[in-house]
Design an enzyme around this catalytic site. Structure first.
Site, PDB file in Angstrom:
ATOM      1  N   TYR A 125      60.773  67.617  53.844  1.00 43.65           N
ATOM      2  CA  TYR A 125      61.915  67.134  54.628  1.00 43.65           C
ATOM      3  C   TYR A 125      62.156  65.648  54.370  1.00 43.65           C
ATOM      4  CZ  TYR A 125      64.293  64.964  58.594  1.00 43.65           C
ATOM      5  OH  TYR A 125      65.123  64.192  59.371  1.00 43.65           O
ATOM      6  N   LYS A 161      65.282  63.591  52.511  1.00 41.74           N
ATOM      7  CA  LYS A 161      66.085  62.556  53.169  1.00 41.74           C
ATOM      8  C   LYS A 161      66.015  61.239  52.383  1.00 41.74           C
ATOM      9  CE  LYS A 161      68.041  62.749  56.597  1.00 41.74           C
ATOM     10  NZ  LYS A 161      69.444  63.173  56.920  1.00 41.74           N
ATOM     11  N   THR A 210      66.452  59.019  58.670  1.00 38.55           N
ATOM     12  CA  THR A 210      65.301  59.077  59.558  1.00 38.55           C
ATOM     13  C   THR A 210      64.273  58.001  59.219  1.00 38.55           C
ATOM     14  OG1 THR A 210      63.369  60.456  60.043  1.00 38.55           O
ATOM     15  CG2 THR A 210      64.455  60.880  57.971  1.00 38.55           C
ATOM     16  N   ASP A 211      63.439  57.661  60.200  1.00 42.11           N
ATOM     17  CA  ASP A 211      62.334  56.735  59.922  1.00 42.11           C
ATOM     18  C   ASP A 211      61.251  57.393  59.064  1.00 42.11           C
ATOM     19  OD1 ASP A 211      61.313  58.454  61.847  1.00 42.11           O
ATOM     20  OD2 ASP A 211      60.614  56.889  63.218  1.00 42.11           O
ATOM     21  N   GLU A 212      61.288  58.743  58.962  1.00 43.47           N
ATOM     22  CA  GLU A 212      60.226  59.431  58.223  1.00 43.47           C
ATOM     23  C   GLU A 212      60.234  59.104  56.732  1.00 43.47           C
ATOM     24  OE1 GLU A 212      59.410  63.474  59.104  1.00 43.47           O
ATOM     25  OE2 GLU A 212      59.855  63.248  61.224  1.00 43.47           O
TER      26      GLU A 212
END
Ligand code: NAD
Ligand code: DAU
Length: 358
Positions: free
Chosen positions: A155, A159, A130-132
């Protein structure tokens, strides 16, 4: 012919990817999914009679089950979607995020390493991220593949840990690994805890549309089919040890997204044809918007620079934001049975992610 193990293939993006592979290749897909609250076999209904489709109900943290999967199917590729994916739930309870997103990925990497050590050739492991992991942007700038990791929720931290583990297996053991980092997806089979499906279903029910904080947080939205085409391209043509950002260049504030949904519903299911809206005496779905307490640690802005996958691999998003949103709203209107079915467990669209001390 390739044999692709798809972990988390009964979830939102995983199931779209399975349909994408079956429609666009001759490859076999073998799914491993634990069927958590977010995994639904109905997402795969359309594929179940395809001879190139196999489903295995198992947990990626269960090493014996993963080893058996490798032994039974001799995969050429693994695409790792399996994850706990909802930021709000990671605030309420981080443990499953650590277990699945970090330990589960580790077990898959270990099984892959042993499989290659035992003689498997031309094997690739693609980790869907993810970009997060990059944290939050200010008013300007874009996430590049070289942007330093700065995750802010349990989260995104889980990741980020998994991304680092994956790339370490390439650098240390020479495993053929590719990592993709994508922005916010939307489209068919999106579980109703996430912003877009939640707003569609609440609006149709005449319920409040809860916008966190001031509603000016920005996400970069991508129609899920475009994410799937990017993953397949990176899987088949990407370079080992590389990261590829994927995103649509569709930056929108949350208020803009909710307004767009309301406009489409006003068009396709006008309030005067919806008994619940008539009972409330409301003329437009926009009248259901309310502002609620912010998400703890809420990232302000995400935006992707996708020029590497576009330039190196020739990827291009096929769907614009408005086009994807129209297709999505129509899909939900046409699939209300699916919406009922996937919410038949514990989840009833209640507010998640407010810790007691927030
Ligand atoms: P999802 O929550 O809809 O689906 C996750 C799937 O993984 C479910 O089918 C679930 O049953 C399965 N799963 C969970 N734990 C498992 C375990 N221990 N073993 C086997 N299966 C397990 O998630 P999603 O939105 O489809 O996201 C898929 C992947 O893409 C995730 O890794 C996520 O981090 C990443 N991602 C998501 C987005 C997005 O906007 N949704 C954007 C970028 C990246
Ligand atoms: O950026 C990629 C990420 O996008 C993925 O890695 C995650 O798996 C995926 O869930 C998504 O994370 P977000 O937190 O951005 O998605 P979510 O749909 O939960 O929220 C989108 C935005 O809308 C966010 O700013 C919070 C806000 N929001 C969300 C909900 C559920 C609201 O304002 N109201 C809501 O009720």
């Amino acid at each position: 012919m390739n044999t692709i193990i798809v972990t988390g293939g009964a979830g939102f993006i995983g199931s779209n990817f399975v349909h994408h592979v079956l429609a666009n290749t001759e490859d076999k897909v073998v799914i491993i999914d634990k069927l958590t609250y977010a995994g639904n076999l109905s997402n795969l209904e359309r594929a179940k009679d395809n001879p190139n489709f196999v489903f295995v109900h198992a947990d990626i943290c269960d090493r014996a089950a993963v080893d058996k999967l490798f032994k039974d199917h001799s995969p050429t590729h693994v695409v790792n979607f399996a994850a706990e994916s909802h930021v709000d739930r990671s605030i309420d309870g981080p443990r499953p995020f650590i277990e699945t997103n970090i330990v589960g990925t580790f077990e898959l990497l270990e099984a892959s390493r042993n499989y290659v050590d035992a003689g498997a050739e031309n094997f690739r492991f693609l980790h869907v991220s993810t970009d997060e992991v990059y944290g939050s942007l200010g008013d300007t700038g874009l996430f590049e593949e070289t942007t330093a990791y700065d995750p802010s929720s349990p989260y995104s931290a889980s990741k980020a840990a998994a991304d680092h583990l994956c790339l370490s297996y390439h650098h240390t053991f020479g495993l053929d690994v590719v990592v993709t980092n994508c922005s916010n997806n939307f489209g068919p089979f999106h579980f109703p805890e996430k912003l877009i499906p939640l707003m569609i279903l609440n609006a149709l029910d005449g319920k409040d549309l809860p916008i966190y904080g001031d509603g000016l947080n920005v996400r970069d939205w991508l129609y899920v089919e475009d994410h799937c085409s990017g993953i397949l391209l990176a899987l088949l043509k990407g370079k080992a040890g590389e990261k590829y950002n994927i995103g649509g260049g569709n930056e929108r504030t949350n208020i803009e997204v909710v307004d767009k949904i309301c406009e489409l519903l006003d068009q396709f299911r006008p309030a005067d044809q919806n008994e619940k809206m008539k009972a409330l005496g409301k003329a437009s779905y926009k009248d259901l918007k309310i502002f609620v307490k912010d998400r703890p640690g809420h990232d302000r802005r995400y935006a992707i620079d996708a020029s590497k996958i576009e330039g190196d691999l020739g990827w291009k998003a096929a769907f614009g934001f408005d086009q994807g949103m129209e297709a999505t709203v129509k899909w939900f209107l046409d699939n209300m049975d699916w919406c009922e079915e996937v919410q038949s467990g514990n989840y009833r669209r209640e507010r998640l992610g407010l810790t007691t001390n927030s």
